[in-house]
Design an enzyme around this catalytic site. Structure first.
Site, mmCIF file in Angstrom:
data_model
loop_
_atom_site.group_PDB
_atom_site.id
_atom_site.type_symbol
_atom_site.label_atom_id
_atom_site.label_comp_id
_atom_site.label_asym_id
_atom_site.label_seq_id
_atom_site.Cartn_x
_atom_site.Cartn_y
_atom_site.Cartn_z
ATOM 1 N N GLY A 1 26.078 81.041 -36.625
ATOM 2 C CA GLY A 1 27.177 80.477 -37.389
ATOM 3 C C GLY A 1 27.820 81.445 -38.368
ATOM 4 O O GLY A 1 28.866 81.159 -38.932
ATOM 5 N N CYS B 1 39.280 56.839 -16.840
ATOM 6 C CA CYS B 1 40.202 57.825 -16.268
ATOM 7 C C CYS B 1 40.963 57.182 -15.111
ATOM 8 O O CYS B 1 40.375 56.546 -14.236
ATOM 9 C CB CYS B 1 39.423 59.033 -15.775
ATOM 10 S SG CYS B 1 40.403 60.159 -14.758
ATOM 11 N N CYS C 1 39.743 59.191 -11.614
ATOM 12 C CA CYS C 1 38.390 59.141 -11.063
ATOM 13 C C CYS C 1 37.589 57.956 -11.589
ATOM 14 O O CYS C 1 36.500 57.675 -11.107
ATOM 15 C CB CYS C 1 37.637 60.446 -11.333
ATOM 16 S SG CYS C 1 37.144 60.642 -13.055
ATOM 17 N N CYS D 1 41.115 62.401 -17.038
ATOM 18 C CA CYS D 1 40.135 63.368 -17.540
ATOM 19 C C CYS D 1 40.830 64.668 -17.905
ATOM 20 O O CYS D 1 41.671 65.159 -17.165
ATOM 21 C CB CYS D 1 39.106 63.696 -16.456
ATOM 22 S SG CYS D 1 37.958 62.387 -16.132
ATOM 23 N N CYS E 1 36.684 65.912 -12.979
ATOM 24 C CA CYS E 1 37.442 64.800 -12.421
ATOM 25 C C CYS E 1 37.474 64.911 -10.892
ATOM 26 O O CYS E 1 37.218 63.944 -10.180
ATOM 27 C CB CYS E 1 38.851 64.816 -12.989
ATOM 28 S SG CYS E 1 39.779 63.306 -12.731
#
Lengths: 259, 302
Positions: free
Chosen positions: B47, B256, B259, B281, B287
């Site tokens: 980080g 979605c 899909c 998606c 997807c």
């Protein structure tokens, strides 16, 4: 002044700026609940002294001892930067002359008050907000103004907000640099009133720097007069102002406009 | 140094060089080594933003020059590269970066998350779970999460060093005050390994939980700001929040439209100028895989 030991002790503080002398051989002691006024004209070393006392400026000689909440003596200038900053935002406070230096102008008043609490680990929005409202009330700012940014406050309100932001962590010692500078007379009077009340209620020790003798007389118990980087006279506030000994103090007192 | 620069010109390797006159992956070897040194430091201090001497790339800042430099430094001949932009493999940015590496390295490229060993991304973490064999490279526009409130770089570095993160919570406080909830929907700040607060780059906060204990190595490169940072595999990553306003990911009411997936990040697509729209998606590969599994026909994302 229930405790017997001073909360702040300075031992022969000297600060040189190259050849120039900012402040020479100043020693002082400050007890809990006491307001110490430092007066003098511009350039007399008041701010240099205040910055050394608050740990923001390293002295060329001498040291500053702060007695913390647990009774331990801490040399402010021997601390690591992290420790000093932690102390500055918990047990100490610093009120700038210009509120813009002490506030975050682009975040709301509530966040300004809450910042010290959040730095200390406050993570509860409801509680932070309740504390902020409580403090706005104490410094006489209307509750609906909590979500306004300080840029939309008047000068006097900004200064009061800065005071609230400093006092929210219950500090024991607060440094004030011309807290009433730049405010008009009636607003000054109200602010002084507020400061007197807060100092008394919270048993605060205060180091107050001002060039305004009226402010010094109203707020401080004890006065130090600075001239050319040195303390030329000190004593009880009324004593110094009513019976000045040093020629410079006499000049200073006699130059107050008589209303 | 001279021999380093000429590493790739050794005889016998020349036929592997797809682009005459350029080093493997465009950057010279000493630059790559410098960036890898930075990355090692970044991995060692999760980080923490490591400054690096970012190079001029043959594309403008904002096109992912930070991510490209990181990818160029870690990519090898055996790697398989996938590049996504907003979750999609076929937007301009993704296509141009994929082509760039295809022509300068000759490595295999793919659109399938599971096949890739290096995935360079902008704005998304793939829906398909990542593995220990993969490296996720993020393109970062603004690496400093505290910049919003503190314009001074000296001060923000001090705040990180001293772990003074009150300021970050001021931002969250302001969000709740203004919107009644934490409204940051992307670039949602996280705390890495219980220490540094880090900008996850502009991924939606939906993807934040995927960074936590992720088996893959996650590398971040900011080209304009010249910063590198990293999350090593299996590292704690916690999204910041308040006790009474806990962190939540976005939810959608509908699945979605292509899909039927219910637990993926959906993009809103406007279909015409009468206000018709659909949610699909954002991860085009996930997807398509979903649809293939259900035996649906291939549908174009356009």
């Amino acid at each position: 002044m229930t405790e017997q030991l001073p909360v702040l002790r300075a031992e022969s503080l000297t600060r040189r700026y190259g050849e120039r002398l900012g402040c020479r051989n100043v020693s002082l002691e400050l007890w809990p609940g006491e307001v110490l006024g430092i007066v003098g004209e511009s350039g007399s070393g008041k701010s240099t002294l205040l910055n050394m006392l608050s740990g923001r400026l390293t002295p060329s000689e001498g040291r500053v001892l702060y007695r913390d909440a647990h009774g331990a003596d801490i040399d402010l200038h021997a601390l690591s930067e992290g420790e000093r900053r932690r102390l500055l935002r918990t047990e100490l406070g610093y009120v700038h002359q210009n509120p813009r230096d002490g506030l975050r102008m682009q975040v709301s008043a509530g966040a300004n008050i809450g910042e010290r609490l959040m730095a200390a680990g406050g993570r509860n929005y409801g509680k932070l907000r309740a504390t902020a409202l409580e403090w706005l009330d104490k410094v006489e700012i209307a509750a609906p103004r909590i979500d306004d940014v300080p840029a939309r406050y008047s000068g006097g309100m900004q200064q009061r907000l800065q005071i609230a932001r400093n006092l929210v962590t219950g500090p024991r010692l607060v440094f004030m640099d011309e807290p009433t500078g730049g405010l008009d007379v009636s607003v000054q009077a109200r602010l002084l009133d507020l400061l007197r009340r807060l100092v008394r209620d919270m048993d605060l020790a205060v180091v107050l720097v001002t060039h305004d003798l009226a402010v010094a007389r109203l707020l401080s118990h004890r006065l130090m007069v600075m001239y050319h980087g040195e303390v030329v006279e000190q004593g009880l506030a009324d004593q110094v102002l009513d019976d000045p000994h040093h020629p410079y103090t006499q000049l200073l007192v006699s130059s107050i406009l008589q209303g | 140094m001279l021999t380093l620069q000429q590493d790739s010109l050794r005889s016998g390797e020349k036929e592997k060089m797809p682009l005459e006159g350029y080093n493997f992956a465009y950057l010279d070897e000493s630059t790559k080594r410098m960036i890898r040194r930075g990355l090692l430091k970044a991995v060692a201090v999760p980080g923490y933003q490591v400054p690096f001497a970012g190079r001029e790339m043959p594309m403008p800042c904002g096109w992912g020059t930070g991510g490209i430099q990181v990818t160029a430094s870690v990519i090898g001949e055996e790697d398989v590269l996938k590049v996504i932009d907003q979750g999609s493999d076929d937007t301009t940015n993704a296509v141009s970066i994929r082509r760039f590496f295809a022509s300068t390295t000759g490595v295999k490229t793919t659109t399938h998350t599971a096949e890739a060993t290096i995935i360079q991304t902008r704005h998304r973490i793939p829906e398909h779970p990542l593995t220990e064999q993969q490296i996720l490279v993020y393109q970062v526009p603004l690496p400093e999460p505290l910049r919003w409130l503190e314009p001074s770089e000296k001060e923000t570095r001090t705040l990180h060093a001293l772990e003074e993160y009150g300021l970050m919570n001021v931002k969250i406080y302001e969000d709740i005050m203004r919107h009644g909830a934490i409204a940051m929907s992307f670039d949602y700040p996280v705390r890495v390994n219980g220490r540094y607060i880090m900008s996850p780059s502009p991924i939606p906060r939906f993807d934040n939980p995927k960074m936590h204990q992720c088996p893959a190595l996650q590398l971040f490169g900011a080209g304009r700001e010249k910063r590198l940072y990293a999350i090593p595999p299996y590292t704690d990553v916690k999204s910041l929040d308040f006790e009474d306003y806990p962190f939540e990911v976005q939810h959608w009411d509908e699945p979605c439209a292509l899909c039927g997936a219910r637990h993926t990040y959906l993009d809103e697509v406007v279909l015409d100028d009468t206000g018709k729209r659909m949610f699909v998606c954002s991860d085009s590969d996930a997807c398509a895989e979903n649809r293939a599994r259900q035996g649906m026909t291939e549908v174009s994302h356009d």
